[in-house]
Structures are given as structure tokens and as C-alpha cells.
Enzyme design. Structure first.
Site, PDB file in Angstrom:
ATOM      1  CG  ASN A  83      -6.564  -3.918   2.224  1.00  0.00           C
ATOM      2  OD1 ASN A  83      -6.281  -3.884   1.023  1.00  0.00           O
ATOM      3  ND2 ASN A  83      -7.497  -3.142   2.730  1.00  0.00           N
ATOM      4  CB  ILE A  84      -7.106 -10.482   2.945  1.00  0.00           C
ATOM      5  CG1 ILE A  84      -5.963 -10.562   1.916  1.00  0.00           C
ATOM      6  CG2 ILE A  84      -8.177 -11.532   2.672  1.00  0.00           C
ATOM      7  CD1 ILE A  84      -6.382 -10.394   0.467  1.00  0.00           C
ATOM      8  CD  GLU A  85     -11.554  -4.402   4.468  1.00  0.00           C
ATOM      9  OE1 GLU A  85     -12.766  -4.465   4.166  1.00  0.00           O
ATOM     10  OE2 GLU A  85     -10.939  -3.318   4.628  1.00  0.00           O
TER      11      GLU A  85
ATOM     12  CD  GLU B 269       0.976  -2.031   5.763  1.00  0.00           C
ATOM     13  OE1 GLU B 269      -0.049  -2.698   5.496  1.00  0.00           O
ATOM     14  OE2 GLU B 269       0.925  -0.910   6.279  1.00  0.00           O
TER      15      GLU B 269
ATOM     16  CB  CYS C 236       1.692  -3.096   9.619  1.00  0.00           C
ATOM     17  SG  CYS C 236       0.305  -4.029   8.950  1.00  0.00           S
TER      18      CYS C 236
END
Ligand code: THU
Length: 135
Positions: A45-47, A58, A94
Site C-alpha cells: 500500500n502506497i499512501e 492488492e 480491490c
């Protein structure tokens, strides 16, 4: 899936999780897609400060794989590792993307942070969906 492969997939998900960029939630997620020829595509996850621009693990893994030429029929397993004592399920966005890009019989391994897992198929966790069949 053999115990050895469980461990391999879990370790790959851990590796992806270590690369997560999650300074806002501190909830690091790792995903890994493994192809029939045993290539692994990691996703984390890339916030973003603009929170809505965050990409989940995902969708990172699926984008990584598809961007490298992987097709639905090449996919053997999909692993997802949550940062929790409980397994967590993919979010709605997702699920929508996984429903389109994974096949109905792809094994999806949902790991908790200790490596306990459940193995499901997309239809088990997203039985009612909007997809290509609705055209
Ligand atoms: N997250 C994922 O990476 N996958 C999911 O299916 C659920 C949520 C991430 C998004 C955000 O960076 C953090 O987990 C907390 O919601």
C-alpha cells in the site's frame, strides 16, 4: 498448496509489506501475485497526503504484474498479508479489480501477520459483483 509454498508466499508478502508506504494509517499491507512460471510480483500500500490517492497493496501487485505482461491465465496464486492478528479481506475497490483481473479459480491466500491463513477464491468473498457479464 504445500507448507513450503505457504511459507514462500508468506515471506514474499512480508517482503512486500516491508516496502509499504503508510505514514498516515501505519497499517502496512503486502500482496504478492505468483505466476505459473513462478515469477512473483509484489505490491504494497502506497499512501498519500491526499488520502484518496492511496493505492492498496492488492491493486499495486496486480498493476505490477499486468504492467509486466502477466495475463489472467498466467496467475497461480495471490497472497495478501495484513498488519493484524486477524486476517483482513480486500476492500471493496480491490475486490472489484481482483474480480476482473484474477480468474475464478485463482487461490487467494489471506494471511494474518503471524502467517495463519485462509484460502479463498474471488467468488467466495465477492459473490455479487458488477463485471463483464453485465454488459
Ligand atoms: N489497504 C490495503 O492495502 N488493502 C486493503 O484491501 C485494505 C486497505 C491499505 C490502504 C491504507 O493504506 C491502509 O491499508 C489503511 O486503510
Amino acid at each position: 498448496m504445500s507448507t513450503t509454498i505457504d511459507k514462500v508466499l508468506y515471506d514474499l508478502c512480508l517482503k512486500a509489506q516491508a516496502n509499504a508506504y503508510a505514514p498516515y494509517s501505519n497499517f502496512k499491507v503486502g500482496a504478492c501475485l505468483v505466476t505459473n512460471n513462478n515469477n512473483a510480483y509484489l505490491g504494497s500500500n502506497i499512501e498519500n497526503k491526499a488520502y484518496g490517492s492511496t493505492i492498496c497493496a492488492e491493486r499495486s501487485a496486480l498493476s505490477n504484474a499486468y504492467s509486466n505482461g502477466v495475463k489472467k491465465e498466467d496467475i497461480k496464486y495471490f497472497g495478501l498479508l495484513s498488519d493484524s492478528d486477524k486476517i483482513s479481506f480486500p476492500c471493496g475497490e480491490c475486490l472489484q479489480v481482483m474480480n476482473e483481473l484474477l480468474s475464478n479459480d485463482t487461490n487467494i491466500y489471506l494471511f494474518d501477520k503471524n502467517g495463519k491463513f485462509e484460502c479463498v477464491k474471488i467468488n467466495d468473498i465477492f459473490p455479487y459483483h458488477f463485471g463483464k457479464e453485465n454488459d
